[in-house]
Design an enzyme around this catalytic site. Structure first.
Site, PDB file in Angstrom:
ATOM      1  N   ASP A  44       0.827  -1.201   0.000  1.00  0.00           N
ATOM      2  CA  ASP A  44       0.000   0.000   0.000  1.00  0.00           C
ATOM      3  C   ASP A  44       0.868   1.262   0.000  1.00  0.00           C
ATOM      4  O   ASP A  44       0.362   2.370   0.025  1.00  0.00           O
ATOM      5  CB  ASP A  44      -1.010   0.002   1.152  1.00  0.00           C
ATOM      6  CG  ASP A  44      -0.369  -0.093   2.528  1.00  0.00           C
ATOM      7  OD1 ASP A  44       0.878  -0.084   2.615  1.00  0.00           O
ATOM      8  OD2 ASP A  44      -1.112  -0.175   3.521  1.00  0.00           O
ATOM      9  N   SER A  45       2.189   1.052  -0.096  1.00  0.00           N
ATOM     10  CA  SER A  45       3.092   2.151  -0.430  1.00  0.00           C
ATOM     11  C   SER A  45       2.796   2.642  -1.845  1.00  0.00           C
ATOM     12  O   SER A  45       3.371   3.637  -2.308  1.00  0.00           O
ATOM     13  CB  SER A  45       4.553   1.712  -0.327  1.00  0.00           C
ATOM     14  OG  SER A  45       4.756   0.464  -0.979  1.00  0.00           O
ATOM     15  N   ASP A  82      -0.818  -6.173  -0.089  1.00  0.00           N
ATOM     16  CA  ASP A  82      -1.301  -5.544   1.141  1.00  0.00           C
ATOM     17  C   ASP A  82      -2.815  -5.363   1.093  1.00  0.00           C
ATOM     18  O   ASP A  82      -3.352  -4.925   0.062  1.00  0.00           O
ATOM     19  CB  ASP A  82      -0.690  -4.153   1.311  1.00  0.00           C
ATOM     20  CG  ASP A  82       0.636  -4.181   2.042  1.00  0.00           C
ATOM     21  OD1 ASP A  82       0.933  -5.174   2.717  1.00  0.00           O
ATOM     22  OD2 ASP A  82       1.376  -3.179   1.937  1.00  0.00           O
ATOM     23  N   LYS A 112      -1.040  -9.506   2.887  1.00  0.00           N
ATOM     24  CA  LYS A 112      -0.337  -9.050   4.090  1.00  0.00           C
ATOM     25  C   LYS A 112      -1.250  -8.142   4.906  1.00  0.00           C
ATOM     26  O   LYS A 112      -1.895  -7.248   4.355  1.00  0.00           O
ATOM     27  CB  LYS A 112       0.959  -8.309   3.744  1.00  0.00           C
ATOM     28  CG  LYS A 112       1.725  -7.817   4.983  1.00  0.00           C
ATOM     29  CD  LYS A 112       3.119  -7.353   4.654  1.00  0.00           C
ATOM     30  CE  LYS A 112       3.157  -6.021   3.956  1.00  0.00           C
ATOM     31  NZ  LYS A 112       2.684  -4.918   4.841  1.00  0.00           N
ATOM     32  N   GLU A 114      -1.449  -5.810   8.640  1.00  0.00           N
ATOM     33  CA  GLU A 114      -0.643  -5.178   9.672  1.00  0.00           C
ATOM     34  C   GLU A 114      -1.207  -5.449  11.058  1.00  0.00           C
ATOM     35  O   GLU A 114      -2.414  -5.482  11.270  1.00  0.00           O
ATOM     36  CB  GLU A 114      -0.590  -3.657   9.448  1.00  0.00           C
ATOM     37  CG  GLU A 114       0.193  -3.232   8.232  1.00  0.00           C
ATOM     38  CD  GLU A 114       0.335  -1.718   8.116  1.00  0.00           C
ATOM     39  OE1 GLU A 114       0.881  -1.265   7.098  1.00  0.00           O
ATOM     40  OE2 GLU A 114      -0.098  -0.991   9.044  1.00  0.00           O
ATOM     41  N   GLU A 181       9.306  -4.077  10.667  1.00  0.00           N
ATOM     42  CA  GLU A 181       9.618  -2.748  10.131  1.00  0.00           C
ATOM     43  C   GLU A 181      10.097  -1.786  11.205  1.00  0.00           C
ATOM     44  O   GLU A 181       9.448  -1.598  12.235  1.00  0.00           O
ATOM     45  CB  GLU A 181       8.400  -2.143   9.410  1.00  0.00           C
ATOM     46  CG  GLU A 181       8.700  -0.767   8.825  1.00  0.00           C
ATOM     47  CD  GLU A 181       7.666  -0.279   7.826  1.00  0.00           C
ATOM     48  OE1 GLU A 181       7.816   0.859   7.344  1.00  0.00           O
ATOM     49  OE2 GLU A 181       6.712  -1.029   7.527  1.00  0.00           O
TER      50      GLU A 181
END
Length: 256
Positions: A44-45, A82, A112, A114, A181
């Site tokens: 999602d970057s 993501d 993925k 978070e 991270e």
């Protein structure tokens, strides 16, 4: 041979480092895959590419659109996507629907999510039970930017213990790997030694089982670089110079 989630776990056991990068389009994905990158994350970057200041505005539809393009360019690497902010936190049912759409519509092999707090661990456990491969993500979680900021996490013993426990809980829930991270290197080493599944570091030192960076960062395309990124070339300068040269030739009628 296409990379699988089980291969990543085997590589950890063999001591083979895992190479991961991000991609959002067909051309870059094809190049990364051809160079032998093991894992391609449609992160999602993507927010950076779309001009957002944080990852929060990215939608599931945008992620699916770009993941489709990436998947068309990949033959061998494992493609992980993501799930964007508020497409999986609301309920297990919401997470199941979002993850299911990603796998069905894009052809990606995993998603993925978070966080390692109890409700997220429960959600991930249900996804895994349904046959959806999940990569975990602890430490600095960008979707929590308004809570955590972008500073390093896990610097105190208490915070480090919490992240370690989250990683252990995620492994028990069935994730096949975990992104660590922006945490101290000693904490990343502790987690890596504790887990049977591979850790993929980003700003977490050299002792993780693999490393991931945002491709735009290593190519020098990003306006701002995170403190842990390394720039291997400066495409901003290269592209700027090429476009300037083209413009001059067109205006001077030297091209075509």
């Amino acid at each position: 041979m296409a990379v699988t989630t089980q291969q990543l776990i085997q590589w950890k056991q063999q001591g083979r480092s895992i190479v991961a990068l991000t991609a959002w389009d067909y051309a870059i994905a094809q190049l990364l895959d051809a160079t032998g990158v093991d894992l391609i994350l449609v992160g999602d970057s993507l927010a950076v590419v779309l001009g957002y200041e944080t990852t929060l505005p990215v939608t599931l539809e945008e992620m699916i659109h770009h993941a489709k393009a990436v998947r068309r360019g990949v033959k061998n690497a494992l493609v992980v996507v993501d799930l964007p902010f508020l497409t999986y936190q609301e309920s297990i049912q919401q997470a199941m629907q979002s993850a299911g759409r990603v796998l069905k519509e894009t052809g990606a092999q995993a998603v993925k999510l978070e966080g390692g707090y109890p409700a997220m661990v429960e959600t991930i456990e249900r996804l895994v039970q349904a046959g959806i491969p999940v990569m975990g993500h602890v430490g600095l979680t960008p979707q929590s930017v308004h809570q955590l900021g972008l500073r390093q996490q896990g610097k105190t013993p208490e915070a480090g213990e919490r992240i370690l426990n989250q990683a252990i809980a995620l492994e028990q829930a069935g994730v096949f790997s975990i992104v660590l991270e922006h945490i101290p290197a000693h904490l990343a080493l502790q987690i890596t030694q504790k887990l049977r599944i591979p850790t993929i570091g980003i700003g977490a030192g050299s002792d993780c089982d693999g490393q991931v960076l945002v491709t735009a960062d290593i190519l020098g395309l990003s306006e701002k670089q995170p403190p842990f990124a390394k720039v291997y070339t400066n495409l901003r300068e290269t592209i700027t110079k090429a476009v300037q040269d083209y413009a001059v030739e067109v205006r001077d009628r030297q091209f075509p």
